[in-house]
Design an enzyme around this catalytic site. Structure first.
Site, mmCIF file in Angstrom:
data_model
loop_
_atom_site.group_PDB
_atom_site.id
_atom_site.type_symbol
_atom_site.label_atom_id
_atom_site.label_comp_id
_atom_site.label_asym_id
_atom_site.label_seq_id
_atom_site.Cartn_x
_atom_site.Cartn_y
_atom_site.Cartn_z
ATOM 1 N N PHE A 180 0.851 -1.181 0.000
ATOM 2 C CA PHE A 180 0.000 0.000 0.000
ATOM 3 C C PHE A 180 0.894 1.241 0.000
ATOM 4 C CE2 PHE A 180 -4.643 0.778 0.915
ATOM 5 C CZ PHE A 180 -5.094 -0.276 0.166
ATOM 6 N N GLN A 229 -8.268 14.532 3.042
ATOM 7 C CA GLN A 229 -7.571 13.651 2.103
ATOM 8 C C GLN A 229 -8.325 13.503 0.786
ATOM 9 O OE1 GLN A 229 -6.830 9.158 2.841
ATOM 10 N NE2 GLN A 229 -4.833 10.130 2.792
ATOM 11 N N HIS A 263 -8.329 11.275 -2.370
ATOM 12 C CA HIS A 263 -7.792 9.977 -2.799
ATOM 13 C C HIS A 263 -7.450 10.061 -4.289
ATOM 14 C CE1 HIS A 263 -7.513 5.703 -3.670
ATOM 15 N NE2 HIS A 263 -7.619 5.430 -2.381
ATOM 16 N N LEU A 291 -14.977 5.270 -5.182
ATOM 17 C CA LEU A 291 -13.578 4.884 -4.971
ATOM 18 C C LEU A 291 -13.169 3.665 -5.793
ATOM 19 C CD1 LEU A 291 -11.039 5.436 -3.156
ATOM 20 C CD2 LEU A 291 -11.823 3.517 -1.786
ATOM 21 N N GLU A 336 -6.876 1.770 -3.561
ATOM 22 C CA GLU A 336 -5.417 1.796 -3.709
ATOM 23 C C GLU A 336 -4.868 0.381 -3.920
ATOM 24 O OE1 GLU A 336 -3.543 4.754 -1.186
ATOM 25 O OE2 GLU A 336 -2.120 3.245 -0.514
ATOM 26 N N ARG A 346 -0.699 9.320 -0.524
ATOM 27 C CA ARG A 346 -1.863 9.791 -1.285
ATOM 28 C C ARG A 346 -1.808 11.277 -1.630
ATOM 29 N NH1 ARG A 346 -6.665 6.301 1.724
ATOM 30 N NH2 ARG A 346 -6.057 4.373 0.700
ATOM 31 N N HIS A 353 -12.003 11.945 0.247
ATOM 32 C CA HIS A 353 -12.094 10.570 0.712
ATOM 33 C C HIS A 353 -12.124 10.439 2.229
ATOM 34 C CE1 HIS A 353 -11.498 6.270 0.779
ATOM 35 N NE2 HIS A 353 -10.321 6.368 1.351
ATOM 36 N N ARG A 373 -3.132 10.643 5.929
ATOM 37 C CA ARG A 373 -3.265 9.261 6.407
ATOM 38 C C ARG A 373 -2.738 8.281 5.375
ATOM 39 N NH1 ARG A 373 -7.098 5.086 5.482
ATOM 40 N NH2 ARG A 373 -8.540 6.430 4.346
HETATM 41 C C1 LIG Z 1 -15.062 3.827 0.015
HETATM 42 C C2 LIG Z 1 -14.103 3.787 1.181
HETATM 43 C C3 LIG Z 1 -13.101 2.844 1.230
HETATM 44 C C4 LIG Z 1 -12.215 2.817 2.306
HETATM 45 N N1 LIG Z 1 -11.231 1.853 2.349
HETATM 46 C C5 LIG Z 1 -10.417 1.793 3.421
HETATM 47 C C6 LIG Z 1 -9.445 0.759 3.539
HETATM 48 O O1 LIG Z 1 -9.343 -0.125 2.700
HETATM 49 N N2 LIG Z 1 -8.626 0.743 4.623
HETATM 50 C C7 LIG Z 1 -8.733 1.694 5.607
HETATM 51 O O2 LIG Z 1 -7.969 1.621 6.575
HETATM 52 N N3 LIG Z 1 -9.659 2.663 5.537
HETATM 53 C C8 LIG Z 1 -10.504 2.738 4.478
HETATM 54 N N4 LIG Z 1 -11.450 3.723 4.427
HETATM 55 C C9 LIG Z 1 -11.641 4.591 5.590
HETATM 56 C C10 LIG Z 1 -12.378 3.827 6.688
HETATM 57 O O3 LIG Z 1 -13.258 2.910 6.106
HETATM 58 C C11 LIG Z 1 -13.172 4.753 7.603
HETATM 59 O O4 LIG Z 1 -12.376 5.798 8.046
HETATM 60 C C12 LIG Z 1 -13.688 3.974 8.819
HETATM 61 O O5 LIG Z 1 -14.353 2.799 8.407
HETATM 62 C C13 LIG Z 1 -14.607 4.822 9.670
HETATM 63 O O6 LIG Z 1 -15.166 4.009 10.665
HETATM 64 P P1 LIG Z 1 -15.962 4.624 11.877
HETATM 65 O O7 LIG Z 1 -16.355 3.505 12.740
HETATM 66 O O8 LIG Z 1 -15.186 5.741 12.459
HETATM 67 O O9 LIG Z 1 -17.256 5.308 11.203
HETATM 68 P P2 LIG Z 1 -18.402 4.730 10.225
HETATM 69 O O10 LIG Z 1 -18.159 3.353 9.779
HETATM 70 O O11 LIG Z 1 -18.602 5.786 9.194
HETATM 71 O O12 LIG Z 1 -19.678 4.690 11.176
HETATM 72 C C14 LIG Z 1 -20.312 5.859 11.641
HETATM 73 C C15 LIG Z 1 -21.518 5.457 12.475
HETATM 74 O O13 LIG Z 1 -22.056 6.597 13.115
HETATM 75 C C16 LIG Z 1 -23.459 6.574 13.036
HETATM 76 N N5 LIG Z 1 -23.955 7.956 13.152
HETATM 77 C C17 LIG Z 1 -23.444 9.073 12.571
HETATM 78 N N6 LIG Z 1 -24.174 10.140 12.925
HETATM 79 C C18 LIG Z 1 -25.144 9.711 13.759
HETATM 80 C C19 LIG Z 1 -26.219 10.336 14.451
HETATM 81 N N7 LIG Z 1 -26.464 11.655 14.358
HETATM 82 N N8 LIG Z 1 -27.032 9.562 15.202
HETATM 83 C C20 LIG Z 1 -26.841 8.217 15.298
HETATM 84 N N9 LIG Z 1 -25.831 7.576 14.658
HETATM 85 C C21 LIG Z 1 -25.007 8.329 13.904
HETATM 86 C C22 LIG Z 1 -23.741 5.919 11.701
HETATM 87 O O14 LIG Z 1 -25.042 5.380 11.678
HETATM 88 C C23 LIG Z 1 -22.663 4.840 11.677
HETATM 89 O O15 LIG Z 1 -23.115 3.693 12.352
HETATM 90 C C24 LIG Z 1 -12.344 3.765 3.348
HETATM 91 C C25 LIG Z 1 -13.363 4.700 3.309
HETATM 92 C C26 LIG Z 1 -14.233 4.724 2.227
HETATM 93 C C27 LIG Z 1 -15.295 5.795 2.209
#
Ligand SMILES: Cc1cc2nc3c(=O)[nH]c(=O)nc-3n(C[C@H](O)[C@H](O)[C@H](O)COP(=O)(O)OP(=O)(O)OC[C@H]3O[C@@H](n4cnc5c(N)ncnc54)[C@H](O)[C@@H]3O)c2cc1C
Length: 559
Positions: free
Chosen positions: A114, A227, A229, A239, A242, A273, A337, A372
């Site tokens: 990566f 960021q 991407h 997306l 990568e 990135r 991203h 990142r």
């Molecule tokens: C397309 C894509 C591909 C990616 N690929 C990678 C990868 O391969 N490797 C890597 O390390 N990172 C990757 N990332 C980044 C990574 O996936 C995210 O940064 C990470 O998953 C975020 O996780 P989280 O638990 O912080 O939030 P999220 O998974 O976004 O969860 C947020 C939660 O908060 C809840 N929520 C938000 N607001 C409220 C509210 N007002 N009331 C109640 N609930 C609420 C939502 O319902 C959800 O359950 C990628 C991101 C994207 C967009």
């Protein structure tokens, strides 16, 4: 009255990991999510998760160095050390829970290369790693006995005399407002990608938790670090992982040249990135692209490898752009991203508000700094999700419930919502305001930005905010009123957008993802510091915090 020791807001990877940890520590724990847990954006993660495993001859210190260099030396080295040291155990824990990571020819967990890393240390499940992790974590959540409020939307944080008491939340299915009492709260609400349009993020990624914490007095740190991407699909902005370049794909200009040799002669397509996105933008601006895009070329990888390891992004290319990557290069460009910034926390997830924690993308424990590395975010979510859950469970043993008046709190919030529903139709639409914000952010707080462009974004945001104060909500029903939920989200988005623009205007240097054409160099003398935005009388107020440097010294960043 609904009452919990630990209330986790958000059921992505960070939230579920935090809730499972808190429950395992004996706390009465609940998790609340505005969508069904497995629809959280973590589900969309494609490429993988980093860990330096000793038995591969890898070393957490190498991972830490790559992360620090990737952050352009803005990451706090103590936090990075915690993350990289914990990575091996966190990964194996996930494997033991049941994640079916891809294996190599010897049957060991396989890795792929990566960006910005000198070793292949990214573990993966095809190109849908997030989905694999999230579904396994959800099984563990069910097993753990954590109470789950699904499709409940948090509308405010209850704080009295500086002590947190819980949240108000809208049960989307019925439209009923509730107060939930909690001793400690962990924000795991994810990023704010949709402040930008287009973005690789799901439509639900609207920065709610960052805004709720900010409005309650917490600081948002490094918000200028957005960021872009390097490989998002032409048009939709979806997306293309990568992982494609990790598996050996090339970037080419319109004449077929691999332009990265001019910008990163050693790492080429696998530079960090920010570096690759700037290179692409420079080529596009110089007229070396086609329709604002350059190309991701996977044609030499062969159909077998693409089918085994990149099947999802092949489908995305076919479905959304009509291009099969097995046969021809795919048009791509840099797209929003991820946000490196977020609610400032310490290494146990504690914010500056007593009893309030944050983990995952909404938080900034400062492991990503100015940029990142790919596959470090999934790691961040599970390492700091677990630490926050542990700490909050322990802390809640000695914190009493705040005796707020439930009826009063609910009726205050009810009045705010009724005011929105009763607004006269003035012809405006929240969707137009959201699009205006997204386009202004992408146009003005872009890969390259300067004083003038960021000021334009700030002006636009001011006007959009005036419109937002009057915007009508057309659906007056209370049952599953997504019109109302989206209108509420837009308020959070505008708050967070302000902090991004004001921080980007303030940082008068170029570091990581902040590339200012009017200040093109990194300036360690004046700007080796974090910018913290706190809510002031009229918009965000800026203060600074030092960067924690332990043993890795500053150096010029080249790939
Ligand atoms: C397309 C894509 C591909 C990616 N690929 C990678 C990868 O391969 N490797 C890597 O390390 N990172 C990757 N990332 C980044 C990574 O996936 C995210 O940064 C990470 O998953 C975020 O996780 P989280 O638990 O912080 O939030 P999220 O998974 O976004 O969860 C947020 C939660 O908060 C809840 N929520 C938000 N607001 C409220 C509210 N007002 N009331 C109640 N609930 C609420 C939502 O319902 C959800 O359950 C990628 C991101 C994207 C967009």
């Amino acid at each position: 009255m609904l009452e919990h020791d630990v209330l986790v807001i958000g059921a992505g990877l960070a939230g579920m990991r935090a809730a499972i940890a808190a429950r395992a520590n004996g706390a009465n724990t609940a998790i609340i999510s505005k969508v069904h847990p497995v629809r959280s954006h973590s589900n969309a993660a494609q490429g993988g998760i980093n860990a330096a495993l000793l038995d591969r001859g890898d070393d957490w210190e190498d991972h830490a160095y790559d992360t620090i260099k990737g952050s352009d030396f803005l990451g706090d080295q103590d936090a990075i050390e915690v993350m990289c040291r914990s990575a091996g155990k966190a990964l194996i824990d996930m494997e033991h829970m049941g994640v079916t990571f891809n294996r190599d020819d010897e049957g060991k967990l396989g890795t792929r290369a990566f960006g910005g890393q000198r070793r292949a240390r990214t573990f993966f499940v095809g190109d849908f790693t997030g989905q694999a992790l999230l579904h396994v974590m959800f099984e563990q959540l069910i097993k753990s006995g954590v109470q789950s409020y699904e499709e409940w939307f948090v509308t405010s944080l209850i704080i009295e005399d500086g002590q947190v008491g819980g949240v108000t939340a809208l049960e989307i299915r019925t439209g009923q407002l509730h107060a939930i009492r909690a001793k400690t709260i962990i924000f795991c609400t994810g990023g704010c990608g949709r402040l930008f349009e287009p973005s690789t993020n799901a439509l639900i990624v609207t920065g709610d938790g960052m805004a709720l914490a900010y409005n309650a007095g917490a600081g948002l740190m490094d918000m200028e670090m957005v960021q872009y991407h390097p490989t998002t699909l032409a048009g939709s902005g979806v997306l293309l992982s990568e992982a494609a370049r990790g598996e050996g794909a090339y970037l080419r200009d319109k004449n077929g040249n691999r332009f990265m040799e001019k910008y990163a002669p050693n790492m080429m397509e696998l530079a960090s990135r920010d570096v690759v996105s700037r290179a692409e933008q420079t080529e596009i601006n110089a007229g070396n692209g086609i329709n604002g895009c350059v190309f991701l070329d996977c044609t030499h990888l062969g159909e077998a490898l693409i089918t085994e390891k990149l099947s999802q992004i092949r489908e995305i290319g076919i479905d959304l752009a009509g291009v099969d990557m097995v046969r021809e290069p795919v048009p791509i460009r840099p797209g929003m991203h991820y946000i490196m910034g977020g609610i400032k926390t310490d290494i146990d997830g504690q914010t500056t508000l007593p009893g309030v924690y944050a983990a995952g993308e909404c938080a900034n424990v400062s492991v990503h700094g100015g940029n990142r590395l790919g596959a470090n975010s999934l790691l961040d979510t599970i390492v700091f999700g677990e630490r926050s859950g542990n700490h909050a469970a322990e802390a809640s043993r000695s914190i009493p419930f705040l005796p707020f008046n439930e009826q009063e709190v609910v009726s205050r919030e009810e009045q705010r919502i009724r005011e929105m529903l009763e607004r006269p139709d003035n012809g405006d639409r929240w969707g137009n305001i959201r699009l205006g914000m997204g386009e202004s952010m992408v146009g003005n707080v872009a890969v390259y930005r300067d004083h003038q462009s960021v000021e334009e974004a700030i002006r636009d945001l001011g006007q959009l905010r005036d419109r937002y104060a009057q915007v009508p909500v057309h659906n007056k029903n209370r049952v599953f009123n997504t019109d109302l939920v989206f209108a509420l989200e837009l308020g959070y988005m505008l708050d967070v957008a302000d902090t991004i623009a004001v921080s980007a205007l303030d940082r008068k240097e170029s570091r990581g993802a902040q590339a200012r054409t009017d200040y093109p160099s990194r300036d360690d003398e004046n700007w080796l510091k974090h910018i913290v935005a706190k809510k002031g009388e009229v918009g965000p107020e800026i203060s600074y915090l030092p960067v924690t440097i332990t043993k890795w010294e500053l150096e010029e960043r080249k790939y």
